[in-house]
Design an enzyme around this catalytic site. Structure first.
Site, mmCIF file in Angstrom:
data_model
loop_
_atom_site.group_PDB
_atom_site.id
_atom_site.type_symbol
_atom_site.label_atom_id
_atom_site.label_comp_id
_atom_site.label_asym_id
_atom_site.label_seq_id
_atom_site.Cartn_x
_atom_site.Cartn_y
_atom_site.Cartn_z
ATOM 1 N N TYR A 30 -22.940 -70.568 -22.124
ATOM 2 C CA TYR A 30 -23.631 -71.455 -21.194
ATOM 3 C C TYR A 30 -22.858 -71.589 -19.891
ATOM 4 O O TYR A 30 -21.721 -71.127 -19.767
ATOM 5 C CB TYR A 30 -23.860 -72.835 -21.818
ATOM 6 N N LYS A 144 -17.088 -69.295 -22.329
ATOM 7 C CA LYS A 144 -17.828 -70.564 -22.248
ATOM 8 C C LYS A 144 -18.911 -70.567 -23.326
ATOM 9 O O LYS A 144 -20.107 -70.393 -23.065
ATOM 10 C CB LYS A 144 -18.397 -70.769 -20.833
ATOM 11 N N GLU A 176 -5.547 -77.510 -21.701
ATOM 12 C CA GLU A 176 -6.529 -78.097 -20.785
ATOM 13 C C GLU A 176 -6.978 -79.412 -21.404
ATOM 14 O O GLU A 176 -6.224 -79.996 -22.179
ATOM 15 C CB GLU A 176 -7.690 -77.115 -20.554
ATOM 16 N N LEU A 200 -10.372 -72.472 -20.388
ATOM 17 C CA LEU A 200 -11.550 -71.984 -19.673
ATOM 18 C C LEU A 200 -11.159 -71.751 -18.209
ATOM 19 O O LEU A 200 -10.533 -72.630 -17.599
ATOM 20 C CB LEU A 200 -12.683 -73.021 -19.734
HETATM 21 C C1 LIG Z 1 -13.076 -76.822 -21.957
HETATM 22 C C2 LIG Z 1 -13.362 -76.868 -20.486
HETATM 23 N N1 LIG Z 1 -12.364 -76.603 -19.618
HETATM 24 C C3 LIG Z 1 -12.562 -76.640 -18.293
HETATM 25 C C4 LIG Z 1 -13.798 -76.976 -17.746
HETATM 26 C C5 LIG Z 1 -13.975 -77.024 -16.244
HETATM 27 O O1 LIG Z 1 -14.734 -75.928 -15.795
HETATM 28 P P1 LIG Z 1 -15.571 -76.013 -14.434
HETATM 29 O O2 LIG Z 1 -14.635 -76.433 -13.368
HETATM 30 O O3 LIG Z 1 -16.056 -74.621 -14.248
HETATM 31 O O4 LIG Z 1 -16.675 -77.003 -14.662
HETATM 32 C C6 LIG Z 1 -14.870 -77.243 -18.609
HETATM 33 C C7 LIG Z 1 -16.169 -77.566 -18.040
HETATM 34 O O5 LIG Z 1 -17.126 -77.867 -18.695
HETATM 35 C C8 LIG Z 1 -14.653 -77.185 -20.007
HETATM 36 O O6 LIG Z 1 -15.647 -77.446 -20.866
#
Ligand SMILES: Cc1ncc(COP(=O)(O)O)c(C=O)c1O
Length: 289
Positions: A30, A144, A176, A200
């Site tokens: 997603y 993702k 994270e 991610l």
């Molecule tokens: C586990 C995780 N890490 C980091 C992020 C941040 O990603 P982004 O800046 O692309 O929204 C998300 C965003 O949903 C996430 O689910």
């Protein structure tokens, strides 16, 4: 109005068979794209990450990038509000239940766009609380994936405590948070873990890094020890919906002096200015004919 497999329709009419592998196995990927004043933010980067996630889980990408843009602009334009959180999901499709990949299944494509929810101004001003936990997710956090039960369990720990996020450590090192990336500031230096299979690759992470580099704020990618996180002057969360948010309390202890710090204030301002610039430019990449 939502999008399902080629049609725009009311959400009540959007139905997916129970044998969809997204429902049975969590077998899909997603994206969430923030949309400001009907302009999708960093769209090419989000579509690039979607393409990568699909390739990593070996799901055929059902649309070329220009087609994705076209469909998603139509969805954005069909909503009665300007700032949106555009969610899109692709699963491996519908097939008799069997772990191995089905032959000839058509990927299921679903998109919806809801009013964008960003942190309220009081939270931005005062900062958020976070808890910590051991990162017990799988070792492909760079994908993702819609299989988010690990992230949901971890997020619920902080939700139960009324906190905004759960910050994660694996083998004594920061990875994270349950739905965001994490930045640490110590004596003016911004630190963040490098991209790897353990985090991610956040689109907001990239924006924050670019803004730091373009504005002479010192930033280093390196492993960050748990004790460095606990002794940080500042902690930030970044994500498409949180943007940049300061954490001022970690497991009940104050971070720095318990208020959002000066480096955060600078980055928050740079981020808002950058967003405004993107919105003013109102740029939408060319759509397919
Ligand atoms: C586990 C995780 N890490 C980091 C992020 C941040 O990603 P982004 O800046 O692309 O929204 C998300 C965003 O949903 C996430 O689910």
């Amino acid at each position: 109005m939502v999008f399902l497999n080629g049609s725009f329709l009311p959400i009540e009419e959007a139905k997916v068979p129970v044998l969809d592998r997204g429902f049975i196995f969590g077998d899909g990927v997603y994206e969430l794209v923030p949309v400001y004043s009907r302009v999708p933010f960093r769209l090419d980067e989000h579509l690039g990450r979607l393409e990568r996630s699909l390739a990593e889980v070996k799901i055929r990408n059902p649309h070329a990038r220009a087609q994705w843009r076209d469909l998603l602009y139509r969805l954005v334009d069909a909503q009665p509000f300007d700032d949106q959180g555009l969610y899109l999901q692709v699963t491996r499709g519908v097939a008799k239940r069997d772990h191995s990949f089905p032959k000839g299944a058509e990927p299921t494509v679903f998109m919806m766009s809801n009013p964008l929810v960003t942190p309220p101004p009081e939270l931005v001003e005062k900062g958020a609380a976070a808890l910590t936990a051991q990162d017990n997710r799988w070792l492909r956090c760079d994908i993702k994936s819609i299989s988010l039960v690990g992230n949901c369990l971890l997020r619920q720990l902080s939700a139960d405590a009324g906190a905004a996020e759960t910050i994660l450590f694996r083998d004594g090192k920061l990875t994270e948070a349950s739905a965001s990336n994490v930045f640490v500031v110590k004596r003016g230096l911004i630190l963040t873990p490098p991209k790897s299979h353990l985090i991610l690759p956040g689109i907001t992470y990239d924006v924050v890094v670019e803004l730091a580099q373009a504005n002479g704020l010192p930033l280093e990618f390196r492993e960050v020890e748990e004790k460095e996180v606990r002794a940080a002057d500042e902690l930030w969360l970044t994500s498409s919906s949180k943007e940049v948010l300061a954490v001022v309390s970690l497991d009940g202890a104050s971070v720095g002096d318990g208020r959002p710090g000066p480096v955060f204030a600078r980055m928050y301002q740079l981020y808002q200015e950058f967003k405004q610039k993107v919105m003013r430019a109102g740029k939408r990449e060319a759509v397919s004919a």
